[in-house]
Write a protein that holds these residues in place. Structure first.
Motif, PDB file in Angstrom:
ATOM      1  N   ALA A   1       0.835  -1.207   0.000  1.00 49.80           N
ATOM      2  CA  ALA A   1       0.000   0.000   0.000  1.00 49.80           C
ATOM      3  C   ALA A   1       0.866   1.253   0.000  1.00 49.80           C
ATOM      4  CB  ALA A   1      -0.930  -0.017   1.212  1.00 49.80           C
ATOM      5  N   GLU A   2       1.917   1.229   0.804  1.00 53.20           N
ATOM      6  CA  GLU A   2       2.831   2.385   0.873  1.00 53.20           C
ATOM      7  C   GLU A   2       3.482   2.660  -0.478  1.00 53.20           C
ATOM      8  OE1 GLU A   2       7.390   3.092   1.771  1.00 53.20           O
ATOM      9  OE2 GLU A   2       6.448   1.572   3.037  1.00 53.20           O
ATOM     10  N   ARG A   3       3.900   1.595  -1.165  1.00 54.71           N
ATOM     11  CA  ARG A   3       4.668   1.762  -2.400  1.00 54.71           C
ATOM     12  C   ARG A   3       3.807   1.964  -3.645  1.00 54.71           C
ATOM     13  NH1 ARG A   3      10.149  -0.738  -2.022  1.00 54.71           N
ATOM     14  NH2 ARG A   3      10.622  -0.757   0.211  1.00 54.71           N
ATOM     15  N   GLY A   4       2.499   1.891  -3.483  1.00 56.66           N
ATOM     16  CA  GLY A   4       1.624   2.158  -4.617  1.00 56.66           C
ATOM     17  C   GLY A   4       1.482   1.001  -5.585  1.00 56.66           C
ATOM     18  N   HIS A   5       1.616  -0.234  -5.085  1.00 54.77           N
ATOM     19  CA  HIS A   5       1.502  -1.425  -5.948  1.00 54.77           C
ATOM     20  C   HIS A   5       0.019  -1.787  -6.123  1.00 54.77           C
ATOM     21  CE1 HIS A   5       5.770  -1.834  -5.920  1.00 54.77           C
ATOM     22  NE2 HIS A   5       5.870  -2.350  -4.712  1.00 54.77           N
ATOM     23  N   VAL A   6      -0.642  -1.089  -7.023  1.00 59.17           N
ATOM     24  CA  VAL A   6      -2.096  -1.215  -7.172  1.00 59.17           C
ATOM     25  C   VAL A   6      -2.515  -2.636  -7.516  1.00 59.17           C
ATOM     26  CG1 VAL A   6      -4.122  -0.443  -8.464  1.00 59.17           C
ATOM     27  CG2 VAL A   6      -2.347   1.198  -7.828  1.00 59.17           C
ATOM     28  N   GLU A   7      -1.910  -3.223  -8.548  1.00 61.66           N
ATOM     29  CA  GLU A   7      -2.342  -4.553  -8.998  1.00 61.66           C
ATOM     30  C   GLU A   7      -2.092  -5.604  -7.930  1.00 61.66           C
ATOM     31  OE1 GLU A   7      -4.275  -4.960 -11.520  1.00 61.66           O
ATOM     32  OE2 GLU A   7      -4.065  -2.811 -11.864  1.00 61.66           O
ATOM     33  N   TYR A   8      -1.010  -5.464  -7.207  1.00 60.99           N
ATOM     34  CA  TYR A   8      -0.710  -6.395  -6.126  1.00 60.99           C
ATOM     35  C   TYR A   8      -1.756  -6.284  -5.015  1.00 60.99           C
ATOM     36  CZ  TYR A   8       1.780  -8.711  -2.303  1.00 60.99           C
ATOM     37  OH  TYR A   8       2.114  -9.539  -1.263  1.00 60.99           O
ATOM     38  N   VAL A   9      -2.038  -5.048  -4.599  1.00 63.24           N
ATOM     39  CA  VAL A   9      -3.035  -4.850  -3.536  1.00 63.24           C
ATOM     40  C   VAL A   9      -4.382  -5.401  -3.980  1.00 63.24           C
ATOM     41  CG1 VAL A   9      -4.333  -3.103  -2.250  1.00 63.24           C
ATOM     42  CG2 VAL A   9      -1.857  -2.879  -2.485  1.00 63.24           C
TER      43      VAL A   9
ATOM     44  N   GLU B   1      -9.037   3.425  -2.212  1.00 62.49           N
ATOM     45  CA  GLU B   1     -10.367   2.966  -2.593  1.00 62.49           C
ATOM     46  C   GLU B   1     -10.486   1.447  -2.470  1.00 62.49           C
ATOM     47  OE1 GLU B   1     -13.689   4.039  -5.973  1.00 62.49           O
ATOM     48  OE2 GLU B   1     -11.592   4.469  -6.395  1.00 62.49           O
ATOM     49  N   LEU B   2      -9.454   0.726  -2.907  1.00 62.63           N
ATOM     50  CA  LEU B   2      -9.458  -0.736  -2.801  1.00 62.63           C
ATOM     51  C   LEU B   2      -9.537  -1.180  -1.344  1.00 62.63           C
ATOM     52  CD1 LEU B   2      -6.711  -1.603  -5.449  1.00 62.63           C
ATOM     53  CD2 LEU B   2      -9.100  -2.331  -5.554  1.00 62.63           C
ATOM     54  N   LEU B   3      -8.759  -0.541  -0.480  1.00 59.88           N
ATOM     55  CA  LEU B   3      -8.735  -0.920   0.932  1.00 59.88           C
ATOM     56  C   LEU B   3     -10.079  -0.665   1.598  1.00 59.88           C
ATOM     57  CD1 LEU B   3      -5.201   0.474   1.866  1.00 59.88           C
ATOM     58  CD2 LEU B   3      -5.865  -1.942   1.839  1.00 59.88           C
ATOM     59  N   VAL B   4     -10.657   0.491   1.325  1.00 62.51           N
ATOM     60  CA  VAL B   4     -11.948   0.832   1.926  1.00 62.51           C
ATOM     61  C   VAL B   4     -13.034  -0.110   1.427  1.00 62.51           C
ATOM     62  CG1 VAL B   4     -13.732   2.615   2.021  1.00 62.51           C
ATOM     63  CG2 VAL B   4     -11.341   3.231   2.409  1.00 62.51           C
ATOM     64  N   THR B   5     -13.006  -0.392   0.124  1.00 63.88           N
ATOM     65  CA  THR B   5     -13.984  -1.321  -0.456  1.00 63.88           C
ATOM     66  C   THR B   5     -13.856  -2.708   0.165  1.00 63.88           C
ATOM     67  OG1 THR B   5     -13.988  -0.092  -2.521  1.00 63.88           O
ATOM     68  CG2 THR B   5     -14.817  -2.335  -2.612  1.00 63.88           C
ATOM     69  N   ALA B   6     -12.606  -3.077   0.521  1.00 67.76           N
ATOM     70  CA  ALA B   6     -12.355  -4.397   1.116  1.00 67.76           C
ATOM     71  C   ALA B   6     -12.668  -4.434   2.605  1.00 67.76           C
ATOM     72  CB  ALA B   6     -10.911  -4.810   0.878  1.00 67.76           C
TER      73      ALA B   6
END
Length: 198
Positions: free
Chosen positions: A111-119, A159-164
């Motif tokens: 999350a810190e590094r901005g790895h969107v697809e990984y998250v 957004e991904l984290l909140v949705t999850a």
């Protein structure tokens, strides 16, 4: 003449699955440590050598073995952001609660590094704890805001984290929430996302 353990590490570094299998067949120790206590699988994860990692996982390598920095093959995927390596190691049944030297799980550095697809893949394909708190008192959501740049990648991760199911109101050790951090840093888009789910 290199030992079989050295031959195994060399095959891993060259991402040669056949060499990995040959070294193991010749008696190499699948968990042999180097001078930093890194196993062959951890070396593969650090270099994103997926073919070598697949061979090691198929032979029973431990994805949770930690080196002298408390990194493991699994934890390192959160740093590198490699979705292919993450999926390779998932087949080995990694401990999703394993912590790095900061007390964090794989989701937090990603999350810190901005790895969107990984998250996105990690949240979709595992039941990792989205509200895990590290030794700094930060969750993945807090870390994305505090250490992120506020740009499109970090906006998407928030957004991904909140949705999850991440809890937006969880504050850091000083009682400051992700929304408050976003407002202080001028991250208007992220602040808007967080206000919408309060």
């Amino acid at each position: 003449m290199p030992t079989v353990d050295q031959a195994l590490r060399a095959a891993v570094r060259d991402d040669e699955a056949a060499g990995v299998r040959a070294a193991l067949a010749a008696g190499a120790d699948i968990e042999a440590h180097d001078e930093h206590r890194r196993t062959p699988l951890l070396i593969a994860a650090l270099g994103d050598h997926v073919a070598a990692a697949q061979a090691l996982v198929a032979a029973g390598a431990d994805p949770n073995a930690q080196d002298d920095r408390e990194d493991s093959a699994w934890l390192v995927t959160g740093v590198t952001g490699s979705v292919r390596m993450m999926r390779t190691l998932l087949a080995a049944g990694p401990d999703l609660t394993l912590r790095n030297r900061y007390g964090g799980i794989a989701l937090i550095p990603a999350a810190e590094r901005g790895h969107v697809e990984y998250v996105r893949a990690l949240l979709r394909e595992t039941d990792i704890d989205v509200d895990h708190v590290n030794r700094l008192g930060w969750t993945a959501l807090l870390e994305a805001v505090i250490l992120g740049d506020g740009g499109p990648a970090h906006q998407e991760i928030v957004e991904l984290l909140v949705t999850a199911g991440a809890t937006p109101g969880l504050a850091d050790g000083d009682g400051v929430t992700a929304l408050e951090h976003a407002q202080r840093r001028g991250f208007d888009e992220i602040a808007g996302l967080l206000r919408a789910v309060r």
